[in-house]
Design an enzyme around this catalytic site. Structure first.
Site, short mmCIF file in Angstrom:
data_model
loop_
_atom_site.label_atom_id
_atom_site.label_comp_id
_atom_site.label_asym_id
_atom_site.label_seq_id
_atom_site.Cartn_x
_atom_site.Cartn_y
_atom_site.Cartn_z
N SER A 65 36.83 51.36 41.08
CA SER A 65 37.92 52.14 40.48
C SER A 65 37.79 52.24 38.97
O SER A 65 38.17 53.24 38.37
CB SER A 65 39.27 51.51 40.86
OG SER A 65 39.50 51.70 42.24
N PHE A 66 37.23 51.18 38.35
CA PHE A 66 37.08 51.25 36.89
C PHE A 66 36.19 52.43 36.49
O PHE A 66 36.37 53.00 35.41
CB PHE A 66 36.48 49.93 36.36
CG PHE A 66 36.41 49.87 34.87
CD1 PHE A 66 35.24 50.24 34.21
CD2 PHE A 66 37.50 49.46 34.12
CE1 PHE A 66 35.16 50.19 32.82
CE2 PHE A 66 37.43 49.41 32.73
CZ PHE A 66 36.27 49.78 32.08
N VAL A 90 42.39 49.20 44.92
CA VAL A 90 42.27 47.92 44.23
C VAL A 90 43.15 46.92 44.97
O VAL A 90 44.35 47.18 45.18
CB VAL A 90 42.69 48.02 42.75
CG1 VAL A 90 42.27 46.76 41.99
CG2 VAL A 90 42.04 49.25 42.09
N GLU A 94 41.97 36.49 43.54
CA GLU A 94 42.47 35.19 43.06
C GLU A 94 42.79 35.19 41.57
O GLU A 94 43.50 34.31 41.07
CB GLU A 94 41.41 34.10 43.32
CG GLU A 94 41.12 33.84 44.78
CD GLU A 94 40.00 32.83 44.96
OE1 GLU A 94 39.77 32.38 46.09
OE2 GLU A 94 39.35 32.47 43.92
N HIS A 97 41.84 39.69 37.34
CA HIS A 97 40.98 40.87 37.27
C HIS A 97 41.68 42.11 37.84
O HIS A 97 41.55 43.22 37.32
CB HIS A 97 39.67 40.61 38.03
CG HIS A 97 38.60 41.58 37.69
ND1 HIS A 97 37.92 42.30 38.65
CD2 HIS A 97 38.08 41.96 36.51
CE1 HIS A 97 37.03 43.09 38.07
NE2 HIS A 97 37.11 42.90 36.77
N PHE A 122 45.94 60.83 40.12
CA PHE A 122 45.80 59.37 40.28
C PHE A 122 46.06 59.00 41.74
O PHE A 122 47.20 58.83 42.16
CB PHE A 122 46.81 58.67 39.35
CG PHE A 122 46.70 57.17 39.34
CD1 PHE A 122 47.66 56.38 39.96
CD2 PHE A 122 45.65 56.54 38.70
CE1 PHE A 122 47.58 54.99 39.94
CE2 PHE A 122 45.57 55.15 38.68
CZ PHE A 122 46.54 54.38 39.31
N1 LIG Z 1 38.02 44.25 42.84
C1 LIG Z 1 37.99 45.64 42.89
C2 LIG Z 1 37.20 46.39 42.04
N2 LIG Z 1 36.41 45.78 41.10
C3 LIG Z 1 35.28 46.44 40.49
C4 LIG Z 1 35.65 47.31 39.28
O1 LIG Z 1 36.35 48.49 39.70
C5 LIG Z 1 34.39 47.76 38.55
O2 LIG Z 1 33.56 48.48 39.44
C6 LIG Z 1 33.61 46.58 37.99
O3 LIG Z 1 34.48 45.80 37.18
C7 LIG Z 1 32.41 47.04 37.16
O4 LIG Z 1 32.83 47.88 36.12
N3 LIG Z 1 37.19 47.74 42.11
C8 LIG Z 1 37.97 48.39 43.04
O5 LIG Z 1 37.96 49.62 43.09
N4 LIG Z 1 38.76 47.67 43.88
C9 LIG Z 1 38.80 46.31 43.85
O6 LIG Z 1 39.56 45.67 44.64
C1 LIG Z 2 40.72 43.66 41.84
C2 LIG Z 2 39.59 42.72 41.73
O1 LIG Z 2 38.72 42.83 40.89
C3 LIG Z 2 39.65 41.53 42.64
O2 LIG Z 2 39.56 41.99 43.96
C4 LIG Z 2 38.52 40.55 42.36
O3 LIG Z 2 38.85 39.39 43.07
P1 LIG Z 2 39.00 38.01 42.28
O4 LIG Z 2 40.19 38.18 41.35
O5 LIG Z 2 39.28 36.97 43.37
O6 LIG Z 2 37.72 37.76 41.55
#
Ligand SMILES: Nc1c(NC[C@H](O)[C@H](O)[C@H](O)CO)[nH]c(=O)[nH]c1=O
Ligand SMILES: CC(=O)[C@@H](O)COP(=O)(O)O
Length: 160
Positions: A65-66, A90, A94, A97, A122
């Site tokens: 998503s980022f 997303v 834990e 993030h 969005f």
């Molecule tokens: N944990 C989730 C992520 N994490 C990855 C970030 O979006 C991104 O790709 C990374 O930080 C590298 O820039 N993304 C989601 O879409 N959903 C999640 O639950």
């Molecule tokens: C939204 C996230 O990046 C999350 O799912 C990552 O999981 P964690 O917070 O346990 O590292």
């Protein structure tokens, strides 16, 4: 109104502009692909139902998503589209993030709507559990992708 009081998939087609002459981009995050694929299908199906042509719907995948902000900007600046639907899921883990990814993605997409004259919708689920995500991507609360498609059509013709 909370989503639990509003089905995300209901729309009155008679009140939606015909999308036959519109071009759409769909940028889809590959994180939680079970969810994002269902959102993308909901969006695609709704666009077609409202008159859009399949050849006028361009779909790109991004890692997470980022990356939706960059992918949507790239779509806007290199492709001829009337609206972009940014799709992500997303799910809280834990650590904090989750908060950073959700906030950065929301702010990034908002910034695109300010900087460019192409609406970016969005369509990012930000859920505490996988079940909440399933409920909003074709489950008991409908499909947020469907909702995003209708918004994309409405915003694509705004002011025209
Ligand atoms: N944990 C989730 C992520 N994490 C990855 C970030 O979006 C991104 O790709 C990374 O930080 C590298 O820039 N993304 C989601 O879409 N959903 C999640 O639950
Ligand atoms: C939204 C996230 O990046 C999350 O799912 C990552 O999981 P964690 O917070 O346990 O590292």
């Amino acid at each position: 109104m909370a989503t639990e009081n509003k089905n995300l998939s209901t729309y009155d087609k008679t009140k939606i502009p015909n999308a036959k002459d519109l071009r759409f981009g769909i940028v889809v995050s590959e994180w939680n692909t079970e969810i994002t694929s269902a959102l993308a299908k909901g969006a695609f199906d709704a666009l077609i139902d409202c008159g859009a042509k399949a050849e006028n719907i361009l779909k790109w995948d991004v890692p997470g998503s980022f990356e939706l902000t960059f992918g949507s900007k790239k779509m806007i600046t290199t492709q001829k589209v009337d609206a972009v639907i940014a799709i992500g899921s997303v799910i809280r883990g834990e650590t904090s993030h989750f908060d950073f990814v959700c906030s950065a993605t929301a702010q990034g997409i908002k910034d695109l709507n300010v900087a460019y004259d192409v609406p970016v919708i969005f369509c990012v689920l930000t859920d505490d559990t996988m079940q909440q995500a399933k409920d909003r991507s074709g489950g008991k609360h409908g499909n947020k992708g469907t909702e995003a498609a209708i918004v994309a059509i409405q915003m694509a013709v705004l002011g025209k």
